[in-house]
Design an enzyme around this catalytic site. Structure first.
Site, PDB file in Angstrom:
ATOM      1  N   CYS A 100      86.570   5.229 -29.459  1.00 42.83           N
ATOM      2  CA  CYS A 100      87.275   4.011 -29.070  1.00 42.83           C
ATOM      3  C   CYS A 100      86.410   3.228 -28.084  1.00 42.83           C
ATOM      4  O   CYS A 100      85.364   3.685 -27.657  1.00 42.83           O
ATOM      5  CB  CYS A 100      88.605   4.358 -28.426  1.00 42.83           C
ATOM      6  SG  CYS A 100      89.573   5.562 -29.358  1.00 42.83           S
TER       7      CYS A 100
ATOM      8  N   ARG B  86      82.045   0.693 -33.058  1.00 45.08           N
ATOM      9  CA  ARG B  86      82.461   2.072 -32.840  1.00 45.08           C
ATOM     10  C   ARG B  86      83.570   2.504 -33.807  1.00 45.08           C
ATOM     11  O   ARG B  86      83.801   3.685 -33.995  1.00 45.08           O
ATOM     12  CB  ARG B  86      82.980   2.238 -31.398  1.00 45.08           C
ATOM     13  CG  ARG B  86      81.881   2.216 -30.360  1.00 45.08           C
ATOM     14  CD  ARG B  86      82.449   2.143 -28.957  1.00 45.08           C
ATOM     15  NE  ARG B  86      81.431   2.529 -27.986  1.00 45.08           N
ATOM     16  CZ  ARG B  86      81.415   3.679 -27.324  1.00 45.08           C
ATOM     17  NH1 ARG B  86      82.354   4.563 -27.544  1.00 45.08           N
ATOM     18  NH2 ARG B  86      80.458   3.954 -26.470  1.00 45.08           N
TER      19      ARG B  86
ATOM     20  N   TRP C 137      90.823   4.101 -32.062  1.00 48.79           N
ATOM     21  CA  TRP C 137      90.664   4.803 -33.337  1.00 48.79           C
ATOM     22  C   TRP C 137      91.695   5.925 -33.334  1.00 48.79           C
ATOM     23  O   TRP C 137      91.651   6.819 -32.501  1.00 48.79           O
ATOM     24  CB  TRP C 137      89.244   5.360 -33.460  1.00 48.79           C
ATOM     25  CG  TRP C 137      88.900   5.924 -34.799  1.00 48.79           C
ATOM     26  CD1 TRP C 137      88.481   5.244 -35.898  1.00 48.79           C
ATOM     27  CD2 TRP C 137      88.910   7.314 -35.169  1.00 48.79           C
ATOM     28  NE1 TRP C 137      88.233   6.114 -36.940  1.00 48.79           N
ATOM     29  CE2 TRP C 137      88.494   7.390 -36.517  1.00 48.79           C
ATOM     30  CE3 TRP C 137      89.246   8.500 -34.498  1.00 48.79           C
ATOM     31  CZ2 TRP C 137      88.384   8.597 -37.209  1.00 48.79           C
ATOM     32  CZ3 TRP C 137      89.145   9.703 -35.184  1.00 48.79           C
ATOM     33  CH2 TRP C 137      88.719   9.742 -36.517  1.00 48.79           C
TER      34      TRP C 137
ATOM     35  N   ASN D 283      89.753   6.910 -23.911  1.00 50.09           N
ATOM     36  CA  ASN D 283      88.965   7.425 -25.024  1.00 50.09           C
ATOM     37  C   ASN D 283      88.966   8.946 -24.938  1.00 50.09           C
ATOM     38  O   ASN D 283      88.843   9.496 -23.841  1.00 50.09           O
ATOM     39  CB  ASN D 283      87.511   6.947 -24.958  1.00 50.09           C
ATOM     40  CG  ASN D 283      87.375   5.470 -25.211  1.00 50.09           C
ATOM     41  OD1 ASN D 283      88.325   4.799 -25.592  1.00 50.09           O
ATOM     42  ND2 ASN D 283      86.174   4.955 -25.002  1.00 50.09           N
ATOM     43  N   GLY D 284      89.051   9.604 -26.087  1.00 49.44           N
ATOM     44  CA  GLY D 284      89.019  11.064 -26.090  1.00 49.44           C
ATOM     45  C   GLY D 284      90.334  11.668 -26.510  1.00 49.44           C
ATOM     46  O   GLY D 284      91.197  10.994 -27.094  1.00 49.44           O
TER      47      GLY D 284
ATOM     48  N   GLU E  92      71.532  12.006 -48.120  1.00 56.49           N
ATOM     49  CA  GLU E  92      71.749  10.838 -47.272  1.00 56.49           C
ATOM     50  C   GLU E  92      72.102   9.612 -48.115  1.00 56.49           C
ATOM     51  O   GLU E  92      72.965   8.816 -47.740  1.00 56.49           O
ATOM     52  CB  GLU E  92      70.484  10.578 -46.433  1.00 56.49           C
ATOM     53  CG  GLU E  92      70.415   9.239 -45.740  1.00 56.49           C
ATOM     54  CD  GLU E  92      71.509   8.989 -44.734  1.00 56.49           C
ATOM     55  OE1 GLU E  92      71.599   7.831 -44.250  1.00 56.49           O
ATOM     56  OE2 GLU E  92      72.279   9.904 -44.406  1.00 56.49           O
TER      57      GLU E  92
ATOM     58  N   LYS F 104      75.536   7.454 -47.746  1.00 54.95           N
ATOM     59  CA  LYS F 104      75.600   6.007 -47.531  1.00 54.95           C
ATOM     60  C   LYS F 104      76.551   5.350 -48.526  1.00 54.95           C
ATOM     61  O   LYS F 104      77.336   4.473 -48.164  1.00 54.95           O
ATOM     62  CB  LYS F 104      74.206   5.383 -47.685  1.00 54.95           C
ATOM     63  CG  LYS F 104      73.305   5.567 -46.518  1.00 54.95           C
ATOM     64  CD  LYS F 104      73.768   4.747 -45.332  1.00 54.95           C
ATOM     65  CE  LYS F 104      73.264   5.368 -44.052  1.00 54.95           C
ATOM     66  NZ  LYS F 104      73.935   6.600 -43.658  1.00 54.95           N
TER      67      LYS F 104
ATOM     68  N   GLU G 227      80.145   6.177 -47.592  1.00 55.38           N
ATOM     69  CA  GLU G 227      80.576   5.573 -46.325  1.00 55.38           C
ATOM     70  C   GLU G 227      81.039   4.134 -46.483  1.00 55.38           C
ATOM     71  O   GLU G 227      82.063   3.745 -45.919  1.00 55.38           O
ATOM     72  CB  GLU G 227      79.419   5.603 -45.314  1.00 55.38           C
ATOM     73  CG  GLU G 227      79.179   6.942 -44.661  1.00 55.38           C
ATOM     74  CD  GLU G 227      78.036   6.872 -43.676  1.00 55.38           C
ATOM     75  OE1 GLU G 227      78.218   7.292 -42.524  1.00 55.38           O
ATOM     76  OE2 GLU G 227      76.948   6.390 -44.052  1.00 55.38           O
TER      77      GLU G 227
ATOM     78  N   HIS H 241      73.404  24.495 -62.344  1.00 48.96           N
ATOM     79  CA  HIS H 241      74.272  25.534 -61.782  1.00 48.96           C
ATOM     80  C   HIS H 241      75.656  24.986 -61.453  1.00 48.96           C
ATOM     81  O   HIS H 241      76.342  25.529 -60.585  1.00 48.96           O
ATOM     82  CB  HIS H 241      73.623  26.135 -60.528  1.00 48.96           C
ATOM     83  CG  HIS H 241      72.361  26.876 -60.813  1.00 48.96           C
ATOM     84  ND1 HIS H 241      72.345  28.136 -61.363  1.00 48.96           N
ATOM     85  CD2 HIS H 241      71.058  26.509 -60.653  1.00 48.96           C
ATOM     86  CE1 HIS H 241      71.088  28.540 -61.510  1.00 48.96           C
ATOM     87  NE2 HIS H 241      70.293  27.561 -61.085  1.00 48.96           N
TER      88      HIS H 241
ATOM     89  N   LYS I 197      81.472   4.735 -35.110  1.00 51.83           N
ATOM     90  CA  LYS I 197      80.035   4.834 -34.904  1.00 51.83           C
ATOM     91  C   LYS I 197      79.672   5.997 -33.996  1.00 51.83           C
ATOM     92  O   LYS I 197      78.802   6.786 -34.301  1.00 51.83           O
ATOM     93  CB  LYS I 197      79.516   3.520 -34.309  1.00 51.83           C
ATOM     94  CG  LYS I 197      78.007   3.487 -34.099  1.00 51.83           C
ATOM     95  CD  LYS I 197      77.270   3.507 -35.421  1.00 51.83           C
ATOM     96  CE  LYS I 197      75.778   3.345 -35.229  1.00 51.83           C
ATOM     97  NZ  LYS I 197      75.054   3.515 -36.507  1.00 51.83           N
TER      98      LYS I 197
END
Length: 607
Positions: A2, A27, A74, A98-99, A480, A484, A487, A503, A602
């Site tokens: 946040c 964020r 968030w 925050n947290g 990666e 992307k 996301e 496999h 973020k």
């Protein structure tokens, strides 16, 4: 995750707070709010959704107070709603947080037993009721806040505003980052320097256990997890400018940050290499000769950077590497040798799981090196050696330039380790350094493929699933690339080692399945292409990403993206760029929120 902003100002602060919160949008958040003192009384405006919803509310119901706190939330405890949005408040105190408060349930039950009625589902609301109880018992705000902090378990950053206290704000930190900014007769609090960049470049970063008492003329910092005594913290000049966090002529921050990679990777390499002598600089305090293993740990994209680095360190320095996702490191309980080296990778330097891993390794007597983009961050401050990635602020949630700067830093470090351990000769070192020096030019050439990638993305945007395949260092780049795409486009994608295709994953292949194959023309090329042919034989839609030699060797009826030919050592940084552009343009075609994808943040500052 946040964002927190607090201002003790000379005029109406609500517009300034909203402007600063906009700089923290990267964020990730799902609601926002502001509280100010209006003629001594606390007043709030809150709204779910993006900041424009809060701005609309403030336009209809303006706040004019000169002291205020603001927040982008968030959601953790309770969904996005006005009732759950911060600031939370009673008549006497307002707070932004925050947290996570881990013991909030027992605190909530205790408060309910004393007749407190809650208006939200959040853990944060317990804090304002606890502080109110201390104020009602006759304590001053300066004494009430530390008394409540002692009851809280978890990680948090907090900023408080009090009824009738126009010249007082209290901030506290345990785990989540928080900074104090200094102005001319004004004081600021923010989650990071980016939030405060328009107001000041004079910053003090609070440390765990700190409680800051702000007035218009300054700040007094106390150790609230200790005996409450005053402590001195370094005041520094922030290098973050407001201009660095503007999009310029780009449609999205992500597009800007992809385009910046040749420059920022060049800056990063210049720091870690002596280009004139063809040497890689060894960080002070690290003796690679004495090491028999290295432990890497990171989260998300940074973890994939570590996976690539494992190939480099084991090949070039002949040193075994363990690598773990940071959120699992402690639970595996690996045996750690005192005096050994742990390398932590984090863009923000505040990633909660990575920070917890750092502290666990320190407890075991290990030496800590951190690869970070923010050298003033908690991870950097608690490390024995800092390996900076000079990427500048990265605003887009999906990491791009931070990733390639991490790779560049780790590549230089691997060369330094190989030379220090006697595995690499002088000629070997100079050849590898020369390939890194060429990297910015090759990255700039690769960016010229964007028109072709945009055309390919238009077709990819129609897919529901995708596979990415690679071998060697291209395997983490495949993972990666898949991350992307997930996301920012919300298309399901998975990255696999190409040899694992038969496999299991090959069962998914049909004429609707796009398969991205990363195949530099190296010693693994033939094996990777044979896996690609298995996909083609089953009707899969293949996109081959290779260099000119690979394109000639594997010519066929499939889409080919030809990147510049390069030394095998640096291919991960080059092949990362098409993966970023492919995800970006796919997301643009799909109309998703590229810079702020749903549900993501973020800087992940909770475990």
């Amino acid at each position: 995750m946040c964002g927190i902003v607090g201002i003790l100002g000379k005029g109406a602060v609500a517009p300034q707070i909203v402007d600063a919160l906009k700089r923290l949008e990267y964020r990730g958040y799902d609601s926002a709010g502001v509280a100010t003192l209006e003629k001594g009384a606390l007043a709030r405006r809150r709204a779910p959704g993006k900041l424009r919803a809060l701005e609309d509310k403030l336009a209809k119901e303006p706040l004019t107070g000169h002291a205020g706190i603001g927040h982008t939330r968030w959601a953790t405890h309770g969904g996005p709603s006005e009732a759950n949005a911060h600031p939370h408040a009673t008549e006497r105190v307002a707070v932004v947080h925050n947290g996570i408060i881990e013991n909030y349930k027992e605190l909530r039950e205790e408060l309910a037993d004393h007749g407190v009625v809650f208006s939200s589902d959040t853990d944060t609301e317990t804090i304002v009721h606890l502080v109110t109880a201390e104020l009602d018992a006759g304590k001053s705000p300066q004494d009430a806040v530390p008394a409540v902090l002692a009851k809280l378990r978890g990680a948090f950053a907090l900023a408080f505003l009090f009824k009738g206290e126009e010249d007082l704000m209290i901030a506290a930190r345990r785990g989540s980052p928080l900074a104090v900014g200094y102005g001319d007769g004004e004081m600021y609090v923010g989650s990071d320097a980016i939030a405060l960049a328009p107001f000041t470049d004079k910053i003090t970063y609070l440390e765990d256990g700190d409680c800051a008492i702000l007035t218009h003329t300054g700040v007094s910092i106390r150790d609230c997890d200790g005996n409450g005594s005053k402590v001195a913290r370094v005041t520094q000049k922030s290098t973050v400018s407001a201009a660095l966090i503007e999009k310029g002529n780009y449609r999205h921050f992500m597009a800007k940050e992809i385009a910046e990679q040749p420059d920022v990777v060049g800056h990063t390499l210049a720091h870690h290499l002596d280009m004139a002598k063809g040497r890689a600089r060894i960080p002070e305090g690290i003796d690679f000769k004495k090491l028999d293993r290295i432990a890497f740990s990171a989260c998300g994209t940074a973890y994939y950077a570590g996976l690539v680095a494992r190939y480099w360190f084991e090949k070039l320095a002949r040193i075994p590497v363990d690598i773990d996702i940071a959120s699992e490191f402690r639970y595996r309980e690996p045996p750690l040798k005192p005096g050994g080296l742990a390398i932590l990778i984090s863009q923000s330097g505040e990633t909660a799981d990575t920070l917890a891993t750092l502290r666990h390794c320190k407890e075991q007597g290990m030496q800590i090196a951190s690869v970070v983009n923010v050298t003033s961050s908690t991870i950097a401050r608690e490390s024995d050696a800092i390996l900076p990635t000079l990427g500048g602020p990265e605003i887009g949630v999906a990491s791009t330039k931070a990733f390639t700067c991490q790779l560049a830093t780790l590549a230089a470090l691997a060369v330094a380790a190989g030379k220090a351990r006697g595995v690499l000769s002088d000629d070997d070192e100079q050849r590898l350094v020369a390939s890194l020096v060429e990297l910015p030019r090759l990255m700039a050439e690769t960016l010229k493929l964007e028109p072709q990638i945009e055309r390919i993305a238009k077709d990819l945007a129609k897919a529901q699933d995708a596979l990415y395949l690679g071998r060697g260092t291209s395997f983490p780049i495949a993972m990666e690339g898949a991350l992307k795409l997930k996301e920012i486009s919300y298309i399901h994608a998975e990255g696999y080692a190409a040899g694992e295709l038969k496999h299991g994953p090959i069962a998914l292949v049909d004429e609707k399945m796009p398969v991205v194959v990363l195949a530099p023309y190296d010693t693994l090329f033939e094996k990777t292409v044979s896996n690609m042919q298995e996909v083609a034989a089953r009707g899969g839609k293949v996109l081959l990403v290779t260099d000119p030699d690979g394109a000639k060797e594997a010519a066929g009826e499939f889409e080919t993206l030809i990147v510049p030919k390069s030394y095998a050592f640096v291919t991960p940084m080059i092949y990362a760029i098409p993966m970023q552009l492919l995800a970006y343009h796919t997301a643009v075609f799909m109309g998703t929120d590229v810079d702020q994808p749903r549900n993501l943040a973020k800087s992940v500052t909770v475990e």
